[in-house]
Enzyme design. Structure first.
Site, PDB file in Angstrom:
ATOM      1  N   ASN A  90     -51.024   1.407 -40.924  1.00  0.00           N
ATOM      2  CA  ASN A  90     -49.980   1.226 -39.909  1.00  0.00           C
ATOM      3  C   ASN A  90     -50.533   0.400 -38.744  1.00  0.00           C
ATOM      4  OD1 ASN A  90     -47.928   1.414 -38.047  1.00  0.00           O
ATOM      5  ND2 ASN A  90     -47.552   3.591 -38.392  1.00  0.00           N
ATOM      6  N   GLU A 118     -53.195  11.398 -35.510  1.00  0.00           N
ATOM      7  CA  GLU A 118     -53.544  10.827 -36.818  1.00  0.00           C
ATOM      8  C   GLU A 118     -52.619   9.661 -37.075  1.00  0.00           C
ATOM      9  OE1 GLU A 118     -52.416  14.340 -38.221  1.00  0.00           O
ATOM     10  OE2 GLU A 118     -54.312  15.228 -37.545  1.00  0.00           O
ATOM     11  N   TYR A 158     -52.320   2.293 -30.261  1.00  0.00           N
ATOM     12  CA  TYR A 158     -53.231   3.334 -29.786  1.00  0.00           C
ATOM     13  C   TYR A 158     -54.531   2.735 -29.239  1.00  0.00           C
ATOM     14  CZ  TYR A 158     -50.031   6.290 -32.457  1.00  0.00           C
ATOM     15  OH  TYR A 158     -48.908   6.905 -32.953  1.00  0.00           O
TER      16      TYR A 158
HETATM   17  C1  LIG Z   1     -45.647   1.864 -33.692  1.00  0.00           C
HETATM   18  C2  LIG Z   1     -44.391   1.849 -32.785  1.00  0.00           C
HETATM   19  C3  LIG Z   1     -44.186   3.276 -32.275  1.00  0.00           C
HETATM   20  C4  LIG Z   1     -44.677   0.904 -31.604  1.00  0.00           C
HETATM   21  O1  LIG Z   1     -43.575   0.981 -30.696  1.00  0.00           O
HETATM   22  P1  LIG Z   1     -43.204  -0.189 -29.666  1.00  0.00           P
HETATM   23  O2  LIG Z   1     -42.309   0.384 -28.620  1.00  0.00           O
HETATM   24  O3  LIG Z   1     -42.733  -1.377 -30.402  1.00  0.00           O
HETATM   25  O4  LIG Z   1     -44.638  -0.507 -29.032  1.00  0.00           O
HETATM   26  P2  LIG Z   1     -44.871  -1.182 -27.591  1.00  0.00           P
HETATM   27  O5  LIG Z   1     -43.832  -2.214 -27.340  1.00  0.00           O
HETATM   28  O6  LIG Z   1     -45.042  -0.114 -26.557  1.00  0.00           O
HETATM   29  O7  LIG Z   1     -46.253  -1.925 -27.862  1.00  0.00           O
HETATM   30  C5  LIG Z   1     -47.414  -1.705 -27.065  1.00  0.00           C
HETATM   31  C6  LIG Z   1     -48.557  -2.492 -27.705  1.00  0.00           C
HETATM   32  O8  LIG Z   1     -48.855  -1.974 -29.020  1.00  0.00           O
HETATM   33  C7  LIG Z   1     -49.199  -3.079 -29.884  1.00  0.00           C
HETATM   34  N1  LIG Z   1     -48.180  -3.255 -30.929  1.00  0.00           N
HETATM   35  C8  LIG Z   1     -46.959  -2.664 -31.021  1.00  0.00           C
HETATM   36  N2  LIG Z   1     -46.322  -3.063 -32.137  1.00  0.00           N
HETATM   37  C9  LIG Z   1     -47.133  -3.933 -32.756  1.00  0.00           C
HETATM   38  C10 LIG Z   1     -47.041  -4.697 -33.947  1.00  0.00           C
HETATM   39  N3  LIG Z   1     -45.928  -4.641 -34.730  1.00  0.00           N
HETATM   40  N4  LIG Z   1     -48.084  -5.478 -34.295  1.00  0.00           N
HETATM   41  C11 LIG Z   1     -49.198  -5.554 -33.535  1.00  0.00           C
HETATM   42  N5  LIG Z   1     -49.344  -4.855 -32.371  1.00  0.00           N
HETATM   43  C12 LIG Z   1     -48.330  -4.054 -31.992  1.00  0.00           C
HETATM   44  C13 LIG Z   1     -49.265  -4.294 -28.982  1.00  0.00           C
HETATM   45  O9  LIG Z   1     -50.565  -4.347 -28.443  1.00  0.00           O
HETATM   46  C14 LIG Z   1     -48.244  -3.952 -27.920  1.00  0.00           C
HETATM   47  O10 LIG Z   1     -48.397  -4.668 -26.740  1.00  0.00           O
HETATM   48  P3  LIG Z   1     -47.695  -6.139 -26.611  1.00  0.00           P
HETATM   49  O11 LIG Z   1     -46.275  -6.014 -27.122  1.00  0.00           O
HETATM   50  O12 LIG Z   1     -47.784  -6.412 -25.150  1.00  0.00           O
HETATM   51  O13 LIG Z   1     -48.517  -7.048 -27.477  1.00  0.00           O
HETATM   52  C15 LIG Z   1     -43.127   1.329 -33.535  1.00  0.00           C
HETATM   53  O14 LIG Z   1     -43.450   0.136 -34.227  1.00  0.00           O
HETATM   54  C16 LIG Z   1     -42.561   2.334 -34.537  1.00  0.00           C
HETATM   55  O15 LIG Z   1     -41.736   3.167 -34.200  1.00  0.00           O
HETATM   56  N6  LIG Z   1     -43.014   2.234 -35.800  1.00  0.00           N
HETATM   57  C17 LIG Z   1     -42.503   3.125 -36.870  1.00  0.00           C
HETATM   58  C18 LIG Z   1     -42.924   4.559 -36.632  1.00  0.00           C
HETATM   59  C19 LIG Z   1     -44.428   4.701 -36.533  1.00  0.00           C
HETATM   60  O16 LIG Z   1     -45.183   4.109 -37.300  1.00  0.00           O
HETATM   61  N7  LIG Z   1     -44.878   5.558 -35.596  1.00  0.00           N
HETATM   62  C20 LIG Z   1     -46.286   5.831 -35.387  1.00  0.00           C
HETATM   63  C21 LIG Z   1     -46.733   6.886 -36.326  1.00  0.00           C
HETATM   64  S1  LIG Z   1     -48.464   7.255 -36.108  1.00  0.00           S
END
Ligand SMILES: CC(C)(COP(=O)(O)OP(=O)(O)OC[C@H]1O[C@@H](n2cnc3c(N)ncnc32)[C@H](O)[C@@H]1OP(=O)(O)O)[C@@H](O)C(=O)NCCC(=O)NCCS
Length: 148
Positions: A113, A108, A120
């Site tokens: 977000n 979910e 995802y």
């Molecule tokens: C969401 C979260 C887990 C992503 O982690 P991350 O390690 O930065 O993600 P990744 O580097 O593996 O990103 C993989 C892909 O996801 C997408 N993505 C990740 N962050 C993004 C952003 N801020 N905006 C748009 N796309 C994004 C992109 O497609 C990215 O690929 P790219 O960097 O080559 O463009 C991180 O921002 C986080 O911890 N957020 C707060 C907690 C949260 O919301 N968790 C999820 C709860 S459901």
């Protein structure tokens, strides 16, 4: 650049998970007690990710539900974002869930977000439904799944 190293967290590493979870979720954190309780929750696995010999900077939790699996939470410390940690953890969760016999993985996500939703989608998840007012602040949750 070094790859993300991913491993199953032991209870002795709970402090890392508590720290990263709090940094990741801020006001929406589960809180230390709930994070620690996850280490002894049935069928729950916690993964950590680190670059080289650095402290871990990201974590994920998933639950084995037999034919299905559920991603409970995933978080990356703010300074370590957009470096592939979450994508690597998601891939590891899919591998573990598949090996455990699950046919699909659910999650979910808060409809607002954007970062998580794009993460995802990029990983191959599809939206299957919306749960209205799912979160405490009234936000809707999008339910997503991926076939394993
Ligand atoms: C969401 C979260 C887990 C992503 O982690 P991350 O390690 O930065 O993600 P990744 O580097 O593996 O990103 C993989 C892909 O996801 C997408 N993505 C990740 N962050 C993004 C952003 N801020 N905006 C748009 N796309 C994004 C992109 O497609 C990215 O690929 P790219 O960097 O080559 O463009 C991180 O921002 C986080 O911890 N957020 C707060 C907690 C949260 O919301 N968790 C999820 C709860 S459901």
């Amino acid at each position: 650049m070094a790859r993300w190293r991913i491993w199953r967290a032991s209870e002795g590493e709970a402090d890392h998970v508590v720290r990263i979870e709090a940094q990741s979720f801020g006001e929406r954190s589960w809180g230390e007690n709930n994070v620690r309780a996850s280490f002894v929750a049935p069928r729950v696995t916690i993964l950590l990710a680190a670059k080289g010999s650095n402290d871990p900077a990201a974590f994920a939790m998933w639950r084995d539900l037999g034919p299905e699996a559920e991603l409970l939470t995933i978080g990356v410390a703010p300074g370590a974002r957009r470096k592939g940690a979450a994508a690597a953890l998601l891939s590891a969760v899919c591998d573990e869930a598949r090996a455990a016999g699950a046919g699909r993985l659910f999650l979910e996500v808060d409809e607002g977000n954007e970062a998580a939703f794009v993460l995802y989608k990029t990983a191959g998840f599809e939206q299957i439904s919306v749960r209205r007012s799912y979160y405490r602040d009234g936000a809707d949750a999008v339910v997503m799944q991926i076939a394993l």
